[in-house]
Scaffold this motif. Structure first.
Motif, short mmCIF file in Angstrom:
data_model
loop_
_atom_site.label_atom_id
_atom_site.label_comp_id
_atom_site.label_asym_id
_atom_site.label_seq_id
_atom_site.Cartn_x
_atom_site.Cartn_y
_atom_site.Cartn_z
N GLN A 42 0.84 -1.20 0.00
CA GLN A 42 0.00 0.00 0.00
C GLN A 42 0.87 1.24 0.00
OE1 GLN A 42 -2.82 -0.12 3.19
NE2 GLN A 42 -4.07 -1.65 2.14
N SER A 74 -8.10 5.47 4.25
CA SER A 74 -9.21 5.14 3.36
C SER A 74 -8.91 3.81 2.65
CB SER A 74 -9.38 6.26 2.33
OG SER A 74 -8.19 6.38 1.60
N THR A 75 -9.97 3.18 2.19
CA THR A 75 -9.79 1.94 1.46
C THR A 75 -9.13 2.27 0.14
OG1 THR A 75 -12.08 1.83 2.09
CG2 THR A 75 -11.14 -0.14 1.15
N SER A 76 -8.20 1.47 -0.25
CA SER A 76 -7.55 1.80 -1.51
C SER A 76 -7.95 0.79 -2.57
CB SER A 76 -6.03 1.78 -1.31
OG SER A 76 -5.61 0.51 -0.95
N GLU A 77 -8.11 1.29 -3.78
CA GLU A 77 -8.42 0.41 -4.90
C GLU A 77 -7.12 0.06 -5.58
OE1 GLU A 77 -10.61 1.52 -8.78
OE2 GLU A 77 -12.09 0.78 -7.35
N GLN A 78 -6.86 -1.23 -5.66
CA GLN A 78 -5.59 -1.62 -6.24
C GLN A 78 -5.80 -2.62 -7.35
OE1 GLN A 78 -3.92 -2.81 -2.39
NE2 GLN A 78 -2.09 -1.74 -3.05
N GLU A 107 -11.97 -6.60 -0.88
CA GLU A 107 -13.21 -6.73 -1.61
C GLU A 107 -12.90 -6.61 -3.10
OE1 GLU A 107 -16.93 -4.04 -1.33
OE2 GLU A 107 -16.64 -4.99 0.63
N THR A 162 -13.72 -6.16 -7.01
CA THR A 162 -14.79 -5.60 -7.82
C THR A 162 -14.75 -6.13 -9.25
OG1 THR A 162 -13.35 -3.72 -8.25
CG2 THR A 162 -15.00 -3.47 -6.52
N THR A 219 -9.10 -6.39 -9.55
CA THR A 219 -9.12 -5.07 -8.93
C THR A 219 -9.80 -5.25 -7.59
OG1 THR A 219 -9.40 -4.12 -11.11
CG2 THR A 219 -9.85 -2.68 -9.23
N GLU A 258 -10.56 -3.68 -3.57
CA GLU A 258 -10.53 -2.57 -2.62
C GLU A 258 -10.05 -3.14 -1.32
OE1 GLU A 258 -14.38 -0.84 -2.63
OE2 GLU A 258 -13.93 0.36 -4.41
N THR A 259 -8.83 -2.74 -0.95
CA THR A 259 -8.31 -3.29 0.30
C THR A 259 -8.48 -2.26 1.40
OG1 THR A 259 -6.18 -2.59 -0.55
CG2 THR A 259 -6.62 -4.95 -0.55
#
Lengths: 380, 366, 336
Positions: free
Chosen positions: A42, A53-57, A89, A91, A144, A146-147
């Motif tokens: 991260q 915040s949750t990050s989209e990776q 999570e 997506t 992809t 969201e962690t």
């Protein structure tokens, strides 16, 4: 000082400005600290200010190897979880690097040769194929996710063991403690002599101390290095020893130590010292029983100074202690890492934080003495 | 327990400033001597030279018949009480008093015994375990005195010990010091002060210094009644003695002086014929002047230019026609005299003083 | 742990040795020349002798250390500047000639001058502003403490902190350096800040200003509090406004302190090398004298002559401050 208790616009402006400046001054350190406890992956993909915040990776993982396949009915199945215990999570997912977000989560994706892949939100995946899976490596799955924010002490564990920071920490302590105590002892006696004893040449010595106060260290390095080499050869030891660096720090710290302590000791009430003299105390008695206990605040101030200075020093350590792993102090190690691991921020931030944590504790714990010392040294 | 003798003692600083010029003084065993004088007169320097804290530039200092010029303070048999008390702030009252004995390596039992004795004498026993900062000003002063007592010195030196106390405490401590002297009649005490009341009340003999010289040595009353010069006359007594320039009109057993064209005074002071027509100074203390109603009883008259009512006394500032300075008269109680009134002032002849041009006092008859 | 134990023992030995010296020498002096008892004449003589010797017992170690570590090296550096790389053959002025014809020297000299102008000015200015403002608000002490904090951080540590802020990511990646993130947020192009000529010097100076402002603030704050209230109240009654009070009443009264702060930071700036070494390793035109000296001392086996010449330049720059300091100290001593 005139302070207006009224809430004028000016007062708000002052509050706002100070707050702004305080934020500017603290943010660099805060960023360092927050980064050092973030998860490695991260940390390298998103700014530390997004840490909460949750990050989209976009990530990639490999499914289990074909030998883990099971036969369900007429299809061969490989299943498992992409997160392997971590939370997250998903997506979107895909099976090729060209289109990593080809499918929405939950969809059964039709791949070549009748194979299908399904990835669920929680990371569960299921490869299914009409024929047996071949090869030794698992299939790649792009997804992809969201962690949620992840904090860890893993970075610290790594730098303390693998990067040799633990050893450096001990080296730093070994250098710092004696290099703080010895100059105090030497300087306190000298300061007393310069403050309260009468002898020819006193004024000259005080002037010399004030002069040496500003002599740049750089002046001393070359001649001293030569002397050290000679002395080391003579005694058959290396030129880079702990004793050598203690004495070097003592020598370089002495002008300030003598100056600070003399300023303080000369300000002690004359009558107390005369009273002790009438009571029969010799100068040595007076120093030991009267001056030393009464000078505690000044001694503490200088001790903090010297501690911070020695702990934070890079130059003298590099010159007089050398750069080998066995002797490297924290600042040296950190500089080394900055060169060799320039992009690995999880290592750099954690290392930096380890080097500054002790001085910061000393600073916040003993700030009052530090300020007093600064004032004694400058405002006259 | 000891005589202190100063012979031709001088103090010259390295920058050639002579702060004490040829001091000769004989202090007898058991005497209470007070050095008094305006600030900068050298009284503290003189005391510090006796203590050994200040070097003696010239002359000799003897204590008990032994020259001690080069003897360190601790071996001179003196003890000193400092203006700021100079208590060691990090030591308890007990340790403060025991310090000098510990340095001298006296046995623990002896130290304990002496400290407790001194503490008892000064009512300090309950405070022995305290640090100086937990004591009141008066208590600190007593600790400083106690610290001096335990050394059993031959000579006590006090350097303005009361000037850091408030007025009420100063009176009480003054009495304590007087009592201390009574309880130790054998010990010599030398006391420095700039306060003439302390000097008058405590001293057996006062040494009045000014500009590095001794102006006069004598008992308090001698200095008050027979000042040897104008400086002493003005320094001792409050308000200061009136000194009025005058001219000697007639010499002999009685001297006639004129203050102005209209006022001349007959004094019972002897002058030589050679003094005839010389300028001189006539002195009279404010408290020795009385307001009288009849002109023929009076020495001189004048107009009152200012009245200060103090309650227990009234000060009249009187302008004598033809004289330059005002004369102050101190009258008991309150008076109905107002500014602008003319008053007649009288004085007893034996209270009058006469000083020559060089401001030295003339000898008095008998 | 073994090392820690050895260090502990050595440390105790070192400190005890120090203490033993002071105790032992004074004990001996008292034994040879007893002054606490005996015949008056003898005591007087002993005392004189003891009083002549004792100051030097007290001063001895300090004087030796100062001589060996500071005084002698200054002289030796001057000598070495006339000698070759190993310090053995005399080369006359050739080191000086080399220095004044070297481009790197002019680069570092120019950069040093920039540092000398910018850092003390900025740190003193911010320090003064913050000191003035924090005195007026209730949470001023907390604010001061936080602004003072970088003082405790090593130059290398500070370099890591700031390098992280100046970090640059290529392509479309998210910027994790705060500065570039801000630039991107406001629609700009991210930069590799540390390689922009001339300007990169200023990015390095920011670090030292960040560290030193707290120092300036603490000292100036004390000086401001030392200003008699009456002078400010008088100015208020005379109708001066806040800024006039600040510039015409307060600043002139603390002028001396401002000068002290300024010179102290100036000396520090001259000695700074850690920041340059850690941030850019003197690349992209960021060389400074102290770092150049360090390079000549070690790199390629070291050249003592050239290193010494550069050290001398730094020393010469310091001398005016030194003279001023000594003069001030002398005045103070006479005042006592």
């Amino acid at each position: 000082m005139i302070t207006s208790s009224k809430r004028t616009p000016l007062t708000y402006l002052v509050h706002a400005t100070v707050l702004f400046l305080v934020i500017i001054w603290t943010i660099p350190t805060a960023g360092l600290f927050i980064s050092s406890i973030r998860d490695k992956s991260q940390l390298s993909t998103s700014g530390w200010w997004t840490a909460l915040s949750t990050s989209e990776q976009r990530l990639v993982a490999r499914a289990h190897e074909p030998k883990a396949q099971t036969q369900v009915g007429d299809r061969y199945v490989i299943s498992g979880n992409l997160f392997e215990g971590d939370a997250g999570e998903i997506t979107k997912f895909g099976s090729s690097s060209l289109r990593p977000d080809e499918f929405d989560v939950g969809v059964v994706a039709e791949l070549k040769k009748g194979q299908t892949l399904q990835v669920m939100e929680n990371g569960d995946y299921l490869f299914s194929s009409p024929s047996e899976w071949k090869g030794s490596r698992g299939q790649r799955i792009f997804y992809t996710a969201e962690t949620p924010p992840r904090f860890t002490l893993e970075n610290y564990r790594e730098v303390l063991s693998a990067e040799g920071l633990g050893q450096s920490f001990i080296n730093s302590l070994t250098v710092t403690i004696p290099a703080t105590i010895i100059p105090i002892l030497v300087a306190a006696f000298a300061a007393y002599a310069l403050a309260w004893m009468r002898f020819p040449g006193r004024a000259l010595l005080v002037a010399a101390v004030v002069g040496l106060l500003v002599v740049p260290l750089q002046m001393s390095l070359i001649p001293l290095l030569k002397s050290y080499n000679m002395i080391g050869e003579f005694f058959g030891v290396g030129s880079k020893t702990y004793v050598g660096i203690w004495l070097a720090h003592t020598g370089f710290g002495l002008p300030l130590a003598i100056y600070l302590l003399r300023n303080y000791i000369v300000g002690l009430p004359r009558e107390i010292i005369e009273s002790a003299r009438v009571d029969g105390a010799s100068d040595f008695d007076i120093f030991r029983k009267i001056v030393l206990p009464l000078s505690f605040p000044a001694l503490a101030s200088f001790a903090i100074f010297q501690f911070l200075w020695v702990w934070n020093d890079l130059l003298i350590a590099m010159v007089f202690l050398g750069n080998d792993a066995e002797h490297m102090v924290l600042t040296g190690q950190l500089r080394e890492l900055l060169g060799s691991r320039g992009g690995n921020w999880e290592i750099l931030t954690a290392s930096a934080f380890i080097t500054i944590i002790i001085p910061l504790c000393v600073f916040f714990g003993l700030q009052r003495y530090l300020v007093r010392g600064l004032l004694a040294g400058s405002v006259k | 327990m000891a005589d202190v003798k100063l012979t031709h003692v001088k103090k010259i600083y390295s920058n050639h400033v002579e702060v004490l010029k040829d001091i000769n003084l004989d202090i007898k065993k058991g005497e209470f001597i007070v050095f008094v004088g305006p600030s900068g007169c050298g009284k503290s320097t003189l005391l510090r030279m006796i203590s050994g804290l200040e070097e003696i530039s010239a002359g000799t200092l003897e204590i008990d018949g032994e020259v001690v010029n080069d003897v360190p303070p601790a071996l001179r048999g003196i003890a000193m009480v400092f203006q700021s008390y100079a208590l060691y702030p990090h030591m308890t009252v007990y340790d403060n008093m025991a310090f000098s004995l510990q340095i001298a390596k006296v046995s623990k039992e002896d130290i304990d015994q002496q400290v407790r004795k001194a503490a008892d004498m000064l009512q300090l026993t309950p405070y022995l375990g305290r640090l100086p900062k937990a004591l009141s000003g008066g208590q600190r002063q007593r600790v400083a005195i106690g610290r001096a007592i335990v050394r059993r010195p031959k000579v006590f030196l006090f350097d303005e010990p009361l000037s850091n106390l408030d007025a009420a405490l100063r009176v009480a401590t003054r009495m304590e010091i007087a009592n201390l002297k009574d309880s130790m009649p054998e010990s010599t005490m030398i006391y420095v002060t700039h306060d003439q009341v302390e000097a008058m009340t405590l001293a057996d003999r006062i040494v009045l210094l000014s500009g590095g010289n001794i102006e006069q040595v004598g008992s308090p009353l001698e200095l008050y009644e027979h000042p040897e010069n104008v400086f002493v006359a003005k320094f001792i007594g409050s308000p200061a003695m009136n000194i009025v320039p005058c001219r000697i009109e007639q010499t002999g057993e009685q001297t006639l002086v004129s203050l102005s064209a209209s006022a001349s005074i007959q004094t019972p002071i002897v002058t030589e014929a050679s003094e005839q027509a010389k300028a001189a100074f006539f002195g009279i203390r404010p408290e020795d002047l009385t307001v009288v109603s009849a002109e023929d009883e009076s020495l001189f008259s004048g107009t009152v230019s200012f009245v200060e009512s103090l309650g227990e006394a009234t000060l009249l500032y009187v302008n004598i026609p033809g004289a330059e300075e005002m004369v102050i008269a101190k009258q008991a109680g309150t008076l109905s005299i107002k500014r602008g009134d003319t008053v007649f002032l009288a004085a007893q002849p034996e209270k009058m003083h006469l000083f020559d041009e060089k401001e030295q006092s003339y000898l008095r008859k008998g | 742990m073994g090392q820690l134990a050895t260090a502990l023992v050595t440390m105790i030995l070192g400190v005890m040795g120090c203490a033993a010296y002071f105790y032992g020498s004074n004990f001996l002096l008292d034994k040879i020349f007893p002054t606490k008892s005996g015949a008056a004449k003898e005591v007087a003589r002993n005392l004189r002798v003891a009083n002549t010797i004792r100051p030097w017992l007290f001063l001895g170690p300090a004087v030796l250390l100062l001589t060996f570590y500071l005084f002698y090296p200054v002289l030796e550096s001057i000598r070495l500047s006339f000698y070759g790389r190993s310090g053995e053959e005399f080369v006359g002025l050739s080191n000086y000639k080399w220095l004044f014809s070297s481009d790197e020297f002019y680069e570092s000299f120019r950069n040093n001058m920039l540092w000398l102008i910018v850092v003390p000015t900025a740190a003193t200015f911010f320090g003064l502003i913050i000191a003035t403002m924090t005195d007026r608000i209730w949470w001023g002490n907390i604010a001061k403490s936080l602004i003072f904090m970088p003082m405790a951080i090593s130059f290398v540590g500070a370099s890591v902190i700031w390098k992280f802020i100046y970090d640059f990511r290529t392509g479309g990646e998210d910027q994790i350096g705060l500065l570039n993130a801000l630039v991107v947020f406001f629609g700009g192009e991210p930069q590799t800040w540390l390689t922009i000529p001339i300007w990169n010097n200023f990015f390095l100076m920011v670090i030292l200003v960040w560290i030193q402002t707290g120092f300036a603030m603490v000292i100036l704050s004390a000086a401001l509090r030392g200003i008699p209230d009456e002078t400010i109240e008088a100015a208020v009654l005379d109708g001066a406004n806040g800024f006039q009070i600040f510039y015409k009443i307060m600043v002139p009264q603390i002028w001396g302190t401002i000068a002290v702060v300024w010179t102290t930071i100036t000396i520090l700036v001259l000695k700074v090398f850690d920041i340059v070494l850690a941030m850019t390793n003197a690349q992209w035109g960021t060389q400074v004298l102290a770092n150049q000296m360090f390079s000549w001392m070690f790199n390629g086996g070291g050249d003592f002559g050239r290193g010494a010449v550069i050290a001398l330049v730094i020393m010469v720059l310091v001398i005016p401050i030194m003279v001023w300091n000594i003069r001030r100290a002398n005045e103070e001593m006479e005042g006592r």
